[in-house]
Design a protein around this motif. Structure first.
Motif: not given
Lengths: 344, 344
Positions: A170, A173-174, A177-178, A181-182, A211, A215-216, A332, A334, B181-182, B295, B334, B336, B338-339, B342
DNA sequence: TTGTATGCGTTATCAA
DNA sequence: TTGATAACGCATACAA
C-alpha cells in the motif's frame, strides 16, 4: 454492572479460584464444573478487567528483549523513542527492556543476538530478517514460551505472535498515486530501491507498479537500481542512471538513500526538472523537502511501531491478548512540507 | 520499584489515609504533616498508579454528557462512533454517556440542551459555538465542578478544561500545499467556505492564504462564496462562480458542501479542467474521489476526536489528569485515492 | 480437585 | 485531625 470472576463464581456455586483456573487454562478442574463455568462466562460475555489484571501483575516482573537493525539508520531513531516511552509507561508494571542493536541484515549476527538474550527474557521484539534460519529460531523461542513480535519487517512461515509495521504494498501504491498527481500522470521514472533481497522494498515497488497499471498508463519505469540503503551508493547509482537516461523526470526511492539521490540530482543541476517521491521523514529527507527537492514522502509512524510493539508484548504476557489478525498495521501517511510537523 | 502511597506513608510515619487526603486535596490534615507529605511525594516523584485508581473508581459511576451538531452532517458519524466505542471501553469503569444532537449552530438551542443535561452529568463534551453566552455557560458549569471539553470547535475566553480537535490553520496550509503541488504552483482558485461566522472555516482560509503568500505566488484566489455547509447552496454558488469566472481552474472547499460543488462542476462539464481540494472523507467525498473529481482531501481523524474526548473526560474525573497545553490536537492527514482506506 | 487468604494501589467509610 | 479497614478485580500460594 460488568461481569466479574466473583459473579461467575457465585452463579456457578464454586469459588473464585476455580473460575480463575478454568478461565486461564490452569487445569485441575473437574470437566463438568469447567464446562459449566465456560458456558456461564460465555453467556454473560465475561471480559477480564484490565485494571485488575495490571494491578495483580505488578507483583511479577517482565523482561522484554528488543533487536533492531538501527545502527547507521536514522529511521529507527523514532522507533527506539517509541520503545523507550513504552518502557516508561510500563515501568510501574514491572516491565524492563533490553535493547540490542545491529547494523544491516546479517543472519548470523541476528541469531547470535537472539541467543544472547534468550535466557533472560519473557518476550522478544525482533526486527527480523526474512530467512528460514531465523524463522526456525523464532519457532524455537515460541515453543519455549517466549512470544516473538516482528517489528517493521515481517517473516513468513514462522510462529511469531504478531507483526507490527506498515503495509509496504500500500505504501508503494500511495507513492505512485502521489507521483501521478504531481506529474499529471505523465512521467519517466527511475526507481532506486534498497535491495532486491528485502521483501518490504520489493513490495513497495510492486505496489508502485500496481497503480501504474491500474490508473497511470502514462507513467513508465525506465530504469532501476539498488542503493543498499547507503547514501554514497545511492548517489553514484542515481548519477549514472540520470546520465544514461536523459528522459528521466521522476525518481521513486523505495528505501533509504534519499539524501544520496538528492545530492546526485543537485550535482547534475536537475533540481527543477525531476519530481522525487520517497519514504520516511528522517532529518536529511526533511532538509531536502525544505529545499524543494523532495515533493512528498510516505511515512510509516515509526514511533507508534516501536511503542505499540512493547505494549502488545506486555498485554500478551499479562493477559494472553493478541491483536486482531496477528498484526498491527500502521498507516502510510502522505507528508508534504506543510503537514510535516504535527503531533505524532 | 515505583513510589506508592503506602511507601510515602511509611516514610512520613503516617497512615495511607492521611497521604491520600493530602495528595487529593481533601483537607483535614495538619499543615505540618501536609507539608512533609508533599515534600516527600515531590522528592520521590510520586506518580499515582492508574490501574489502582481505575479499580477504586469502579465503585463510583460517571455520567458524561455530549452535545454535537451532528444532525444532517455525516462528518460527525465517525465522531459519534468514536464516542460510542469509548463508552464501550469504559463501561467497566462505570461510565455512562448521554448524547444530545442538534442541527446547525443555534446558540439558544445549544444553551437549552446544556441546561437539560446539566443536572445529571459529571462532565460535558461540547461541540461548542464560539459565542460569549456559551462561554459564560461553560464557566458556570466549570465553577459548579462540571468540567467542559470542547470538541471539534473551540471557544475562546472560557474556563473549558481542554479542546479536542484539529489545527484549522494548518489544515488550510496543507490544502494549499497540496494544491500547489497538483497544479505546479499556478492556479486561479475559487474558494467555497462554509460560513464566515465559523472560526474554523476562516482559519482554514487563512492558512490557505498563508501558504499562497509564503510559497505560491502563482496561485490566486479569484472568487469566494459561502455554502452554509449545504450541498444545494454549494451547488448553486459554485455554478454561479464558475460561470462568472471562466478562468477558474481550481476549487478549495473549506467546509462541508463538497458534493454540491462537484455536482456543479459535472453539470458544467468541467471535470477535466478543475482541480479540487477539500476536507474530510465522508461517503459522498469518497465517491467523488473515486470518480476522479476530487484529487485530495484533508482529514482530521473524526473517530479519534470523539474517542479521545471521552477518555480525557474520564481521566480528569478519576485522577484530575489534564492533557498537555489544555488541548489534544489531531492531525491533518492528506488522503488521496490510494491511501483512503487504512486502519484508523 | 477445590476453597481460602492475601496482596497489588487507590479510595471511602467509620471509628477514634 | 488521624488511623484502621474494607473494597474494587485478578492472581496465586497454600490449605483442605
Amino acid at each position: 454492572m460488568a461481569v466479574t470472576i466473583k459473579k461467575i463464581a457465585e452463579l456457578c456455586g464454586v469459588s473464585r479460584g476455580t473460575v480463575d483456573r478454568v478461565l486461564n487454562n490452569r487445569g485441575k478442574v473437574k470437566p463438568e464444573t469447567e464446562a459449566l463455568i465456560r458456558r456461564v462466562a460465555e453467556q454473560l460475555d465475561y471480559k477480564p478487567n484490565i485494571a485488575g489484571k495490571a494491578l495483580a501483575a505488578r507483583k511479577k516482573s517482565f523482561v522484554i528483549g528488543v533487536i533492531v537493525a538501527s545502527e547507521g539508520n536514522p529511521f529507527f531513531d523514532d522507533v527506539l523513542k517509541g520503545i523507550h516511552q513504552a518502557e516508561n509507561e510500563l515501568h510501574d508494571y514491572g516491565v524492563k527492556i533490553i535493547i540490542k542493536t545491529m547494523k544491516g541484515y546479517d543472519i548470523q549476527r541476528q541469531l547470535k543476538l537472539i541467543e544472547e538474550l534468550e535466557g533472560g527474557i519473557h518476550a522478544l521484539i525482533l526486527n527480523s530478517i526474512s530467512d528460514a534460519e531465523i524463522a526456525a529460531k523464532i519457532d524455537e523461542l515460541t515453543d519455549k514460551g517466549i512470544p516473538v513480535i516482528t517489528l517493521n519487517t515481517d517473516i513468513e512461515n514462522s510462529k511469531r505472535l504478531c507483526y507490527v509495521g506498515c503495509d509496504y504494498v500500500k505504501g508503494g501504491e500511495t507513492a505512485c498515486g502521489m507521483l501521478g498527481l504531481l506529474t499529471g500522470g505523465r512521467a519517466k521514472v527511475g526507481v532506486i530501491t534498497g535491495s532486491v533481497k528485502i521483501l518490504g522494498h520489493n513490495q513497495r515497488v510492486q505496489g508502485f507498479r500496481n497503480v501504474i497499471k491500474r490508473r497511470y498508463p502514462g507513467i513508465e519505469v525506465v530504469d532501476f537500481a539498488e542503493s543498499n540503503d547507503d547514501d554514497i551508493i545511492a548517489f553514484e547509482a542515481t548519477k549514472k542512471m540520470l546520465l544514461e537516461h536523459k528522459e528521466i523526470d521522476a525518481l521513486f526511492i523505495a528505501a533509504a538513500g534519499a539524501y544520496g539521490v538528492c545530492r546526485a540530482v543537485i550535482s547534475l543541476g536537475l533540481e527543477n526538472k525531476i519530481t522525487i517521491v520517497c519514504f520516511d521523514d528522517v532529518p536529511s529527507t526533511v532538509e531536502m523537502m525544505e529545499k524543494g527537492l523532495i515533493k512528498a514522502t510516505i511515512c510509516q509512524q515509526p514511533f507508534l511501531q516501536g511503542n505499540k510493539s512493547v505494549h502488545i508484548a506486555y498485554d500478551y504476557l499479562v493477559s494472553g491478548a493478541r491483536p486482531h489478525n496477528d498484526q498491527f498495521i500502521v498507516e502510510n501517511k502522505i507528508k508534504i512540507l506543510e503537514n510535516l510537523y504535527q503531533t505524532p
